[in-house]
Design an enzyme around this catalytic site. Structure first.
Site, PDB file in Angstrom:
ATOM      1  N   SER A  49       0.880  -1.170   0.000  1.00 55.67           N
ATOM      2  CA  SER A  49       0.000   0.000   0.000  1.00 55.67           C
ATOM      3  C   SER A  49       0.915   1.217   0.000  1.00 55.67           C
ATOM      4  O   SER A  49       1.732   1.382   0.914  1.00 55.67           O
ATOM      5  CB  SER A  49      -0.875  -0.030   1.255  1.00 55.67           C
ATOM      6  OG  SER A  49      -1.938   0.885   1.135  1.00 55.67           O
ATOM      7  N   GLU A  50       0.812   2.071  -1.041  1.00 54.08           N
ATOM      8  CA  GLU A  50       1.856   3.084  -1.218  1.00 54.08           C
ATOM      9  C   GLU A  50       1.857   4.151  -0.129  1.00 54.08           C
ATOM     10  O   GLU A  50       2.808   4.912   0.001  1.00 54.08           O
ATOM     11  CB  GLU A  50       1.805   3.717  -2.610  1.00 54.08           C
ATOM     12  CG  GLU A  50       0.626   4.607  -2.898  1.00 54.08           C
ATOM     13  CD  GLU A  50      -0.479   3.843  -3.630  1.00 54.08           C
ATOM     14  OE1 GLU A  50      -0.569   2.603  -3.455  1.00 54.08           O
ATOM     15  OE2 GLU A  50      -1.242   4.496  -4.363  1.00 54.08           O
ATOM     16  N   ASN A  51       0.787   4.205   0.683  1.00 52.92           N
ATOM     17  CA  ASN A  51       0.831   5.134   1.808  1.00 52.92           C
ATOM     18  C   ASN A  51       1.727   4.634   2.937  1.00 52.92           C
ATOM     19  O   ASN A  51       1.911   5.341   3.925  1.00 52.92           O
ATOM     20  CB  ASN A  51      -0.578   5.465   2.307  1.00 52.92           C
ATOM     21  CG  ASN A  51      -1.403   4.237   2.618  1.00 52.92           C
ATOM     22  OD1 ASN A  51      -1.270   3.204   1.975  1.00 52.92           O
ATOM     23  ND2 ASN A  51      -2.236   4.335   3.623  1.00 52.92           N
ATOM     24  N   GLY A  52       2.302   3.432   2.788  1.00 55.13           N
ATOM     25  CA  GLY A  52       3.387   3.110   3.691  1.00 55.13           C
ATOM     26  C   GLY A  52       3.429   1.775   4.401  1.00 55.13           C
ATOM     27  O   GLY A  52       3.907   1.689   5.522  1.00 55.13           O
ATOM     28  N   SER A  91       8.537   3.676   0.776  1.00 55.36           N
ATOM     29  CA  SER A  91       7.442   3.090   0.011  1.00 55.36           C
ATOM     30  C   SER A  91       7.683   3.231  -1.491  1.00 55.36           C
ATOM     31  O   SER A  91       7.510   2.286  -2.258  1.00 55.36           O
ATOM     32  CB  SER A  91       6.127   3.767   0.397  1.00 55.36           C
ATOM     33  OG  SER A  91       5.045   3.094  -0.168  1.00 55.36           O
TER      34      SER A  91
END
Lengths: 220, 222
Positions: A49-52, A91
């Site tokens: 999940s690219e938010n981290g 990320s």
């Protein structure tokens, strides 16, 4: 399930069969998110999940939501045992650095060269690119999962007219009408949905494409 | 050494009209809502805000947009806040859209003393317009310049009184990067613990980067 939902389910089920055991996968928001619900038996992947974080799990039970655990669309999710959290630089280092095997995204337009337009319609819709440009450039394999047309208007075109998300990065296009590979010599229809003819695919596609000799029926 | 802990009113005295401010968070998760309340109370305006996105009309950076406190936002996404789009179309607000991974590295470069970063992201798109392309080993990269700010407003889960910070889950996002890239760093934290109670290996932002700690404020709208 209505016809549109059935069509969307066919797309996500087919995309899910592209994922291999052990793949690190980033799913875009919307239709691609649903791919997670249809992993083939015995295939275990790591969702990023690219938010981290990695280890993205399903939505929590109602009442169990954690405000600090959301996906890139701000929807409550879970982090599976073995998951790991990090900052945005890490990320995107994972994404750009070739550590993400597959990304699945939607599209406004995709063309015969594998160009993708997915982030803005000038003068109408300018949401921003978010992480889509990095994902498209960085992931080893880029799969576009989308409905074949936008209310009858082809989304697979000879050349994208909308501003690009990335140039020549798309590898595979999965729609409710079939599966197309983007090869150096153009688009190749490799699978066709049950009950659909090649002529129907041509009528709904605004780009030239080739058809492989051993055209298979698309399996959900 | 408890001098770093202060109120949001005291901490935000340093923020003045026209400043460039970094604000942590991703769609308002990990955004210091109490400090945004403080900015709204203070009347400060004409801000250039650097953040991942403009949140929502009632959450995150979006609240500053709705209150017309920003002259420019430098973000990767504005789609969840229709007011940003409206102000952008009417010319009231300058919106600079940056790919998220590029934005993260620009902030990191700003805090790390680097002259810029080379990224393949944006090559062949409108993002490349006006930017220098650098070829390395036959491959094209965009030169993206570092970003710094006058003030960074960040959100952490725990702090000790020396300002050492621990973030929680996906609320980390841009916060540790911004903590390195501003002249003044104000951290809003859920919990303040005694010095020595955080394992040095678990600290994510060293306290030397944090100028002020503001307790609580996690409950936006309370």
């Amino acid at each position: 399930m209505d016809a549109r939902e059935q069509m969307r389910e066919l797309i996500v089920r087919r995309v899910a069969r592209e994922l291999k055991d052990g793949d690190v996968v980033n799913l875009g928001i919307g239709l691609p998110t649903k791919v997670a619900n249809h992993l083939p038996e015995g295939v275990e992947v790591i969702f990023q999940s690219e938010n981290g974080f990695v280890g993205l799990g399903p939505a929590p039970e109602p009442g169990e939501e954690d405000p600090d655990v959301v996906n890139a669309g701000a929807q409550p999710v879970t982090i599976l045992p073995g998951g790991a959290c990090f900052c945005s630089a890490t990320s995107f280092a994972l994404i750009r650095g070739g550590h993400v095997d597959v990304t699945v995204l939607g599209a406004l337009e995709v063309d015969q060269y594998g160009n993708l337009a997915s982030w803005m319609i000038p003068g109408k819709l300018v949401p921003g690119m978010g992480g889509a440009m990095d994902l498209t450039v960085g992931a080893k394999r880029v799969i576009v999962a989308m409905e074949h047309t936008n209310k009858g208007r082809p989304k697979i075109v000879a050349e994208c007219q909308l501003p690009l998300t990335a140039a020549r990065e798309v590898d595979l296009i999965v729609t409710e009408m079939g599966v197309m590979e983007v090869r150096p010599d153009g688009l190749w229809l490799v699978e066709i949905a049950p009950g659909i003819t090649v002529d129907e695919v041509r009528a709904a596609t605004a780009a030239p494409f080739n058809v492989v000799d051993d055209l298979k029926v698309m399996q959900a | 050494m408890g001098k770093k802990v202060t109120t949001r009113q005291e901490a935000l005295k340093a923020v003045r009209d026209g400043m460039t401010i970094m604000i942590g968070g991703f769609l308002a998760v990990g955004t210091p809502e109490g400090l945004i309340d403080g900015l709204l109370e203070s009347g400060v305006r004409d801000l250039v805000v650097i953040g991942n996105d403009t949140g929502f009309v009632d959450k995150g950076i979006g609240r500053l947009v709705v209150a017309k406190r920003c002259r420019e936002v430098i973000v990767s996404h504005v789609g969840t806040n229709p007011e940003t789009g409206r102000q952008m179309n009417s010319g009231e607000l300058k919106v600079t859209l940056v790919p998220q991974g590029t934005l993260a590295e620009q902030v990191r470069a700003g805090g790390a003393g680097l002259g810029g970063i080379l990224t393949p992201t944006g090559i062949g798109t409108v993002v490349a317009e006006g930017k220098q392309v650098v070829q390395v080993a036959g491959k094209d990269y965009l030169l993206e310049l570092p970003l710094r700010a006058d003030v960074a407003l960040i959100k952490a889960h725990k702090a000790d009184e020396k300002g050492n910070l621990v973030y929680r889950r996906s609320a980390r996002n841009f916060n540790p990067l911004m903590a390195m890239a501003a002249d003044l760093v104000i951290a809003e934290v859920d919990e303040i613990v005694p010095v020595g109670s955080l394992d040095p290996d678990a600290i994510m932002t060293p306290g030397l980067l944090v100028d002020m700690i503001v307790p609580g404020g996690a409950c936006h709208g309370c």
